[in-house]
Each structure stands twice: as structure tokens, then as C-alpha cells.
Design a protein around this motif. Sequence first.
Motif, PDB file in Angstrom:
ATOM      1  N   UNK A  81       0.857  -1.181   0.000  1.00  0.00           N
ATOM      2  CA  UNK A  81       0.000   0.000   0.000  1.00  0.00           C
ATOM      3  C   UNK A  81       0.896   1.235   0.000  1.00  0.00           C
ATOM      4  N   UNK A  82       0.524   2.223  -0.819  1.00  0.00           N
ATOM      5  CA  UNK A  82       1.212   3.512  -0.799  1.00  0.00           C
ATOM      6  C   UNK A  82       0.310   4.512  -0.089  1.00  0.00           C
ATOM      7  N   UNK A  83       0.812   5.090   0.980  1.00  0.00           N
ATOM      8  CA  UNK A  83       0.018   6.027   1.777  1.00  0.00           C
ATOM      9  C   UNK A  83       0.542   7.444   1.591  1.00  0.00           C
ATOM     10  N   UNK A  84      -0.371   8.389   1.400  1.00  0.00           N
ATOM     11  CA  UNK A  84      -0.029   9.808   1.374  1.00  0.00           C
ATOM     12  C   UNK A  84      -0.761  10.464   2.540  1.00  0.00           C
ATOM     13  N   UNK A  85       0.012  10.961   3.488  1.00  0.00           N
ATOM     14  CA  UNK A  85      -0.544  11.441   4.758  1.00  0.00           C
ATOM     15  C   UNK A  85      -0.237  12.934   4.911  1.00  0.00           C
ATOM     16  N   UNK A  86      -1.251  13.723   5.168  1.00  0.00           N
ATOM     17  CA  UNK A  86      -1.052  15.171   5.302  1.00  0.00           C
ATOM     18  C   UNK A  86      -0.248  15.502   6.561  1.00  0.00           C
ATOM     19  N   UNK A  87       0.776  16.340   6.395  1.00  0.00           N
ATOM     20  CA  UNK A  87       1.525  16.867   7.542  1.00  0.00           C
ATOM     21  C   UNK A  87       1.165  18.348   7.659  1.00  0.00           C
ATOM     22  N   UNK A  88       0.101  18.618   8.414  1.00  0.00           N
ATOM     23  CA  UNK A  88      -0.428  19.978   8.457  1.00  0.00           C
ATOM     24  C   UNK A  88       0.529  20.950   9.117  1.00  0.00           C
ATOM     25  N   UNK A  89       1.344  20.480  10.023  1.00  0.00           N
ATOM     26  CA  UNK A  89       2.282  21.365  10.716  1.00  0.00           C
ATOM     27  C   UNK A  89       3.265  22.001   9.729  1.00  0.00           C
ATOM     28  N   UNK A  90       3.691  21.214   8.751  1.00  0.00           N
ATOM     29  CA  UNK A  90       4.679  21.714   7.797  1.00  0.00           C
ATOM     30  C   UNK A  90       4.083  21.962   6.420  1.00  0.00           C
ATOM     31  N   UNK A  91       2.764  21.801   6.322  1.00  0.00           N
ATOM     32  CA  UNK A  91       2.067  22.024   5.057  1.00  0.00           C
ATOM     33  C   UNK A  91       2.676  21.191   3.926  1.00  0.00           C
ATOM     34  N   UNK A  92       2.868  19.923   4.214  1.00  0.00           N
ATOM     35  CA  UNK A  92       3.412  19.006   3.203  1.00  0.00           C
ATOM     36  C   UNK A  92       2.770  17.641   3.383  1.00  0.00           C
ATOM     37  N   UNK A  93       3.251  16.649   2.661  1.00  0.00           N
ATOM     38  CA  UNK A  93       2.720  15.289   2.791  1.00  0.00           C
ATOM     39  C   UNK A  93       3.821  14.322   3.179  1.00  0.00           C
ATOM     40  N   UNK A  94       3.436  13.327   3.964  1.00  0.00           N
ATOM     41  CA  UNK A  94       4.330  12.200   4.248  1.00  0.00           C
ATOM     42  C   UNK A  94       3.898  11.054   3.340  1.00  0.00           C
ATOM     43  N   UNK A  95       4.853  10.464   2.628  1.00  0.00           N
ATOM     44  CA  UNK A  95       4.530   9.315   1.784  1.00  0.00           C
ATOM     45  C   UNK A  95       5.276   8.094   2.305  1.00  0.00           C
ATOM     46  N   UNK A  96       4.624   6.962   2.253  1.00  0.00           N
ATOM     47  CA  UNK A  96       5.279   5.731   2.703  1.00  0.00           C
ATOM     48  C   UNK A  96       4.632   4.506   2.074  1.00  0.00           C
ATOM     49  N   UNK A  97       5.402   3.419   1.963  1.00  0.00           N
ATOM     50  CA  UNK A  97       4.909   2.136   1.464  1.00  0.00           C
ATOM     51  C   UNK A  97       4.882   1.142   2.609  1.00  0.00           C
ATOM     52  N   UNK A  98       3.809   0.346   2.656  1.00  0.00           N
ATOM     53  CA  UNK A  98       3.673  -0.716   3.657  1.00  0.00           C
ATOM     54  C   UNK A  98       3.275  -1.993   2.921  1.00  0.00           C
ATOM     55  N   UNK A  99       3.984  -3.099   3.174  1.00  0.00           N
ATOM     56  CA  UNK A  99       3.665  -4.341   2.467  1.00  0.00           C
ATOM     57  C   UNK A  99       2.248  -4.804   2.813  1.00  0.00           C
ATOM     58  N   UNK A 100       1.560  -5.348   1.797  1.00  0.00           N
ATOM     59  CA  UNK A 100       0.213  -5.868   2.047  1.00  0.00           C
ATOM     60  C   UNK A 100       0.289  -7.133   2.895  1.00  0.00           C
ATOM     61  N   UNK A 101       1.314  -7.933   2.678  1.00  0.00           N
ATOM     62  CA  UNK A 101       1.499  -9.133   3.499  1.00  0.00           C
ATOM     63  C   UNK A 101       2.395  -8.782   4.680  1.00  0.00           C
ATOM     64  N   UNK A 102       1.863  -8.918   5.862  1.00  0.00           N
ATOM     65  CA  UNK A 102       2.645  -8.682   7.061  1.00  0.00           C
ATOM     66  C   UNK A 102       2.627  -7.244   7.565  1.00  0.00           C
ATOM     67  N   UNK A 103       2.284  -6.279   6.706  1.00  0.00           N
ATOM     68  CA  UNK A 103       2.195  -4.879   7.138  1.00  0.00           C
ATOM     69  C   UNK A 103       3.527  -4.298   7.587  1.00  0.00           C
ATOM     70  N   UNK A 104       4.584  -4.511   6.799  1.00  0.00           N
ATOM     71  CA  UNK A 104       5.906  -3.991   7.153  1.00  0.00           C
ATOM     72  C   UNK A 104       6.140  -2.641   6.462  1.00  0.00           C
ATOM     73  N   UNK A 105       6.471  -1.573   7.194  1.00  0.00           N
ATOM     74  CA  UNK A 105       6.877  -0.322   6.541  1.00  0.00           C
ATOM     75  C   UNK A 105       8.144  -0.558   5.715  1.00  0.00           C
ATOM     76  N   UNK A 106       8.154  -0.111   4.469  1.00  0.00           N
ATOM     77  CA  UNK A 106       9.305  -0.316   3.581  1.00  0.00           C
ATOM     78  C   UNK A 106      10.128   0.966   3.478  1.00  0.00           C
ATOM     79  N   UNK A 107       9.452   2.070   3.258  1.00  0.00           N
ATOM     80  CA  UNK A 107      10.154   3.350   3.229  1.00  0.00           C
ATOM     81  C   UNK A 107       9.179   4.460   3.589  1.00  0.00           C
ATOM     82  N   UNK A 108       9.720   5.587   4.022  1.00  0.00           N
ATOM     83  CA  UNK A 108       8.908   6.756   4.388  1.00  0.00           C
ATOM     84  C   UNK A 108       9.698   8.007   4.063  1.00  0.00           C
ATOM     85  N   UNK A 109       9.005   9.039   3.602  1.00  0.00           N
ATOM     86  CA  UNK A 109       9.683  10.291   3.267  1.00  0.00           C
ATOM     87  C   UNK A 109       8.754  11.474   3.502  1.00  0.00           C
ATOM     88  N   UNK A 110       9.290  12.496   4.134  1.00  0.00           N
ATOM     89  CA  UNK A 110       8.582  13.764   4.310  1.00  0.00           C
ATOM     90  C   UNK A 110       9.489  14.863   3.738  1.00  0.00           C
TER      91      UNK A 110
END
Length: 448
Positions: free
Chosen positions: A256-285
Amino acid sequence: MARNIIIAILVVVVVGAGFWGYREHEEKNAILNHTENTYQRAFHDLTYQIDLLHDEIGSTLAMNSTEKLSPSLAEVWRVSSQAQNDLGQLPLGLMPFSKTEEFLKKVGDFSYQHSIRNQDHEPLTDENYDDLKTLYGQAADIQNELRSVQSLVLKDHLRWMDAEMAMKAGEEPLNNAIVNGFKIIDDKVSGFSEVNFDSETEHVAGNDEKIYERVKNEETISQQEAQEVAKKFLGRSRLDDVKVTETGEGLDYEAYSLTIADKKHNTNITMDITKNGGHPVWMLNERDIDKDVLSLSEAADNAKSFLDTNDYDNMQLVDSKQYDNVGVFQFVFVDDKIRIYPDEVVVEVALDEGDVIGFENFSYLANHKDDRDFNLELTKEEAEEKANGNLDIKEHHVAVIENQAGEEVTCHEFYGTIDNDTFRIFINAETGSEEQVEKLPNPEPVYH
């Protein structure tokens, strides 16, 4: 009188224009001749290198001494690299010639990976010799075809510039002996591609494939569960404005690719999480970062706390760098005081607020396991004797790394200096082979 002056001026202009045109023509011819000479030199060098390649492979096959085998294979690798370099200088971009390049690359990979083996402990197998015989025969085929083209070039004074123009014209059939000759070579080499040179060099699984293998049997999570994983991972009590999509084709594992609003900095956090097992793969703000107020050491503490919070236990900081106002930290898993480099995690920390703005988990997720065996046949002192005698050793660790064949090997890791340069050297703790030598970057000079 005026008429004579005008005629004189016209004569000067005509003579000047003629001289300018002559100079332009001469310069253009000089450039064309230089280019043609460069092509001719590269072509004849390529033919010579293929001759050498064939001879060196033949010599390797005939060799009986293990002491001479590694240098001979290293020579095959050097010659194949030079042949690739010569090939790259020819104007072959307009015609398909990828198979010959692929052949030379395979020869280089095969010879290099076997040249760095300790032939006393890991001698070439019968299958390896069969692969070498195959390469020997294929090199002979290329050599014969290249010699045939070279004969035509010398006999008929063929020019590479004409070949280049013929390729640009794109007319079929091409009436150019050089182009047709190289097409015959590439067609012949294309028949080689189905040959397995060696199981060790055929394919080394990448991290994506390994991640797929690791998580494929784990429980599949829903998009809502992926958001819960993200919330815990980011240390948030709740998430605002989350958009979840599924990763497309081309990735070995599903995520799953998630785009999450970071309202404090007026930007987005993006990250990938595996569908099997739910492991975070990478994250970037990718937020703007103000002037740094934290030291690199303080930021490293934040990075380590972040890993501890997310249950990455026994991680050791092995490298840290600062890029602008961001600290980048490399952590590896430590098992019984042994550094496991394949189990690597990278964390980025903003030096203005100290928050984690980047995370990368590919290697750890692909390789981490708790049941490794460590082969420590050599003591630290015995391994030191295998290292360069000029190395002034300052630091020692035991570590696991991946060698050129993609295999995990246990090593003695030495940091030391030779003159003013710092090196990191890995000596195989079982065979004594020098697995990897890395020159570490010197501090940037300051110019005033």
C-alpha cells in the motif's frame, strides 16, 4: 578613381570570403578525419582485444596451477572490460548491438567473480570449466567475424563515417560492409544468450525479490490496518487526510502507498507498507528544513530512539553523514557483537526540529533473520596477516557482508590508514580471502 576603390574592396571581400571558406572546409575536414581516426582506432583495438580475450580464456583452460588461475581470470576480466570500452567508442548507437555488449559483460562477470575466489579453498568445478569452454568457443566465433570485417575494412579502405551515415539513413537493406558485418556478429551472439555461463553469476536475487519471498506467506492486511501501522510507526495519535493506493505492476511484492497530510509543515508524508505482514518499507517527508540547531550526534540519538520505538532491536550506528540540514544515519543489526551489514536500515533526521523525515528498510526487510551461522576459522591476528602489510590498523570488528556472488560471508573488518588515506578492508574469516577493500572519503579540503 572611385570605381577602382570599389573594385579593390570587392576583390578583398571575395578573397577574404574564399580564404574563410577554405579555412572552414579545412577545419571541417580535420574534425571528420579526427572522428574517423578515432573510430578506426577503436575498431582495430576491439579486434585486438577480442583476439586477446580468446587467447586468455584458452590459457586459463590449459592452466593447472591454482596459483596462476586467479591472475589469469583477472586478466580475462581486464581484457573484456577493455573490449567493452572500445565497443562503446564505435558509432553503433543506431543499430542493435546489445547482444555483443551483453556477451562481453557476462564474460567479465564470470571471470571477475571467479578471480576473487580463493582457488585453494574453492577451486573451479567441472561445471565452471564447461562454462569456460563455452566462452572460449563463443569468443572464437566473434573473433573470426571481426577479423572478416577488419579484412574488408583494410582491403577496401572502408570508412566508419560512411557506415554511420548509412545507419542514419536507415535504408534497408543496408549496402555497407561494416554495418552488415556487425549485424552478422550480433545475430550470431544472440544465440549465445540462452547459454547458462554459471549458476553463481546467472542471477543474484535483488531486495524486491527477497522481500516477496519473505512476506508472501504472511497475513494480508487491509487498507485500514495499513493506516494503523502508519500511525504507530510515525508516533501519531491520529492521521489526517490519508490517501491509500495500491502499488502498481513492476514491483515483486504488493504494498500500500500512503499519502498522509503533515499539516504542521504544510506538506505530505509518503510511505509504502507491504500488504502481506504490514511492514513499513520506506517513508519520506520532503518538507522545508530551517537552519540546523541539532548536532549530528543529537540527531543520531533521535534516529536510534525512533528505531527502538519501532522494535528494531540491536541496531548499531555504523555511518553518519550530513547533507545540508539533514543527518543521514546507517544502522546495521548486531548479532552476538557481529555486525550484519545485509540487515541495514537508513534513517534521515531533520536538524532543525530533530524529527525523522526519511526511513528506508529494503535491505533489513529482505535479509534479516535470527538463525545465521558464523564461520570464524581465522583469528583477528591471522586475518591481519592477510591484509596489506602497509595498513596501519586502527579498528577491528567482526562482520557479515554480501560478496560479489551475493553470498553472505563472515569477515574480519579492519579500519586503517595507508599514508593519508583511510581504508576499510574485509578479510574472509573462513578462507582468508580479501573480500572487499574500500577507500573511505577524506575530509573535504577547505580553500581560503
